[in-house]
Each structure stands twice: as structure tokens, then as C-alpha cells.
Motif scaffolding. Structure first.
Motif, mmCIF file in Angstrom:
data_model
loop_
_atom_site.group_PDB
_atom_site.id
_atom_site.type_symbol
_atom_site.label_atom_id
_atom_site.label_comp_id
_atom_site.label_asym_id
_atom_site.label_seq_id
_atom_site.Cartn_x
_atom_site.Cartn_y
_atom_site.Cartn_z
ATOM 1 N N PHE A 118 0.823 -1.206 0.000
ATOM 2 C CA PHE A 118 0.000 0.000 0.000
ATOM 3 C C PHE A 118 0.861 1.262 0.000
ATOM 4 O O PHE A 118 2.034 1.237 0.390
ATOM 5 C CB PHE A 118 -0.907 -0.018 1.243
ATOM 6 N N MET A 119 0.231 2.370 -0.423
ATOM 7 C CA MET A 119 0.894 3.681 -0.364
ATOM 8 C C MET A 119 1.358 3.943 1.076
ATOM 9 O O MET A 119 0.651 3.596 2.021
ATOM 10 C CB MET A 119 -0.112 4.780 -0.762
ATOM 11 N N LYS A 127 7.888 1.676 0.219
ATOM 12 C CA LYS A 127 8.480 0.959 -0.928
ATOM 13 C C LYS A 127 9.621 1.733 -1.594
ATOM 14 O O LYS A 127 10.683 1.172 -1.849
ATOM 15 C CB LYS A 127 7.391 0.692 -1.998
ATOM 16 N N ILE A 167 1.407 11.806 -11.942
ATOM 17 C CA ILE A 167 0.356 10.787 -11.722
ATOM 18 C C ILE A 167 -1.010 11.462 -11.509
ATOM 19 O O ILE A 167 -2.020 11.047 -12.103
ATOM 20 C CB ILE A 167 0.684 9.914 -10.486
ATOM 21 N N PHE A 176 -4.422 10.810 -13.756
ATOM 22 C CA PHE A 176 -5.713 10.392 -13.189
ATOM 23 C C PHE A 176 -6.803 11.411 -13.547
ATOM 24 O O PHE A 176 -7.906 11.042 -13.939
ATOM 25 C CB PHE A 176 -5.624 10.278 -11.653
ATOM 26 N N ARG A 192 -3.837 2.565 -15.311
ATOM 27 C CA ARG A 192 -3.564 1.128 -15.093
ATOM 28 C C ARG A 192 -3.023 0.463 -16.366
ATOM 29 O O ARG A 192 -2.201 -0.450 -16.296
ATOM 30 C CB ARG A 192 -4.839 0.406 -14.623
ATOM 31 N N GLU A 208 0.527 1.540 -16.664
ATOM 32 C CA GLU A 208 1.262 0.828 -15.602
ATOM 33 C C GLU A 208 1.559 -0.607 -16.047
ATOM 34 O O GLU A 208 2.661 -1.117 -15.876
ATOM 35 C CB GLU A 208 0.396 0.837 -14.328
ATOM 36 N N CYS A 223 7.096 -0.636 -6.812
ATOM 37 C CA CYS A 223 5.841 -0.659 -7.581
ATOM 38 C C CYS A 223 4.829 0.289 -6.956
ATOM 39 O O CYS A 223 4.838 0.529 -5.754
ATOM 40 C CB CYS A 223 5.250 -2.068 -7.572
ATOM 41 N N GLY A 224 3.912 0.777 -7.771
ATOM 42 C CA GLY A 224 2.806 1.565 -7.240
ATOM 43 C C GLY A 224 1.886 0.646 -6.434
ATOM 44 O O GLY A 224 1.839 -0.571 -6.676
ATOM 45 N N GLY A 225 1.149 1.227 -5.518
ATOM 46 C CA GLY A 225 0.320 0.436 -4.600
ATOM 47 C C GLY A 225 -0.753 -0.413 -5.245
ATOM 48 O O GLY A 225 -1.233 -1.384 -4.653
ATOM 49 N N GLY A 226 -1.129 -0.084 -6.495
ATOM 50 C CA GLY A 226 -2.213 -0.825 -7.125
ATOM 51 C C GLY A 226 -1.751 -1.858 -8.149
ATOM 52 O O GLY A 226 -2.576 -2.505 -8.795
ATOM 53 N N ARG A 232 -0.867 11.742 -4.318
ATOM 54 C CA ARG A 232 -1.540 10.449 -4.466
ATOM 55 C C ARG A 232 -3.042 10.680 -4.675
ATOM 56 O O ARG A 232 -3.775 10.911 -3.716
ATOM 57 C CB ARG A 232 -1.306 9.586 -3.238
ATOM 58 N N PRO A 233 -3.498 10.588 -5.923
ATOM 59 C CA PRO A 233 -4.887 10.937 -6.225
ATOM 60 C C PRO A 233 -5.908 10.145 -5.405
ATOM 61 O O PRO A 233 -6.935 10.692 -5.011
ATOM 62 C CB PRO A 233 -5.027 10.630 -7.723
ATOM 63 N N ARG A 266 -7.962 -4.719 -0.947
ATOM 64 C CA ARG A 266 -6.719 -5.181 -1.577
ATOM 65 C C ARG A 266 -6.005 -6.314 -0.833
ATOM 66 O O ARG A 266 -5.046 -6.885 -1.379
ATOM 67 C CB ARG A 266 -5.755 -3.994 -1.719
#
Ligand code: S3P
Length: 171
Positions: free
Chosen positions: A9-10, A14, A44, A48, A57, A60, A77-80, A117-118, A136
């Protein structure tokens, strides 16, 4: 040499951990969000806002595919990223996947005050964090290892990952 993909997660650390890890292991540091921003020539938030999350996505996913072909990289990596099964498969093909986690209140503390972070630019970020974490959880569980960074220093997290990596390389 295998890659190390850091997911989670954000606000779980990371990027800072990946940077330090890459230095210590003399591997290449790669940040997927940076590559997305460079490819699109936009931040980012802007991607969005102007093109929507599905477009983000898609980009990504393309970047993950490209990066996964290379070796000896520490990938932040991004959180998603884990929401897409193809991304998980690609990242695991040449590497181990380590998930960094943290308690929701710690995530809130670490992410508040930042507006890049949108998904967290909402009225009630705490609630959003809890919702997203719940949704998640099964996706983050796909990682090979998980490290809770809530009360650990960056150095300690890096050491734990180096231990895991050495074990994996020896196998
Ligand atoms: C996202 C996390 C962000 C970034 C984007 C979406 C997510 O990366 O990819 O804002 O879906 O969790 P970080 O986890 O590096 O903040």
C-alpha cells in the motif's frame, strides 16, 4: 540475478526501501511511478485527472511488462500494481515479490500532507485507506513475503529483505 519487486500500500516505504536496497545490493533502482510519469510527460495526479484511472492502469501494465524483462533490479511498484494478475505474473517471472505493509494509522500519518496520491486526495483519507486495504488484502497476499514496516526503521527493513534475498539466491 533475480529482481526484487516491492509491492504494498501507499506509505509503506516501498520507494525509500527500494532505493537503499539497490545501493546495498549494487542493483539497479527502478520506480514504476517515475517511469509512468516520464512516459506520459505528466504527473500521476494529472494522468488520473485528465485520462482516468483505467488509462493509468493500462500504462502501468505496459511499464511492468517492459521492466519485468530486465534483471538485477529493485523495483518500487505503485500500490495498485497487484490488482492486475498479469502484473503479478510478470513481476514474479524474473524475481521475488515482497509486500511491505503497515497499520492504517501509520499509513495515514506517513501520507498526510502529501497531495501527489490521487486516491488519497479525498475528504476522509482514513476511511479510504481502510476501505482500500480491506479490498486489496487478497491481492497483497500474492506476494512471496510480507514485512510489516509499522515500527521498523528503513535500515531494518532493508536488512530483512537482504536476508530473504540471500536465502532465495542460494536455493
Ligand atoms: C496507487 C499508488 C501510487 C500510484 C498511484 C496509485 C495505488 O503509488 O501508483 O497513485 O493504487 O495504490 P505509491 O504506492 O508509490 O504511492
Amino acid at each position: 540475478m533475480k529482481n526484487i519487486a516491492l509491492v504494498g500500500f501507499m506509505g509503506t516505504g516501498k520507494t525509500v526501501v527500494a532505493e537503499e536496497l539497490a545501493k546495498r545490493l549494487k542493483m539497479n533502482f527502478v520506480d514504476l511511478d517515475d517511469l509512468i510519469e516520464r512516459k506520459e510527460g505528466k504527473k500521476i495526479n494529472q494522468i488520473f485527472a485528465e485520462k482516468g484511472e483505467p488509462y493509468f492502469r493500462q500504462v502501468e501494465k505496459e511499464i511492468v511488462k517492459e521492466v519485468s524483462c530486465q534483471k538485477a533490479q529493485v523495483i518500487a511498484c505503485g500500490g495498485g500494481v497487484v490488482l492486475d494478475e498479469g502484473n503479478v505474473q510478470n513481476l514474479k517471472r524474473n524475481g521475488i515479490m515482497i509486500c511491505l505493509s503497515a497499520r492504517p494509522e501509520i499509513i495515514l500519518e506517513r501520507t498526510k500532507g502529501y497531495i501527489h496520491r490521487p486516491l488519497l486526495n479525498v475528504e476522509d483519507p482514513k476511511r479510504k485507506i481502510e476501505e482500500l486495504l480491506r479490498f486489496r488484502a487478497p491481492f497483497y497476499a500474492k506476494a512471496d513475503y510480507t514485512i510489516d514496516t509499522s515500527v521498523l526503521t528503513i535500515e531494518k527493513v532493508v536488512e530483512k529483505i537482504i536476508d530473504i534475498f540471500n536465502e532465495e539466491v542460494r536455493q
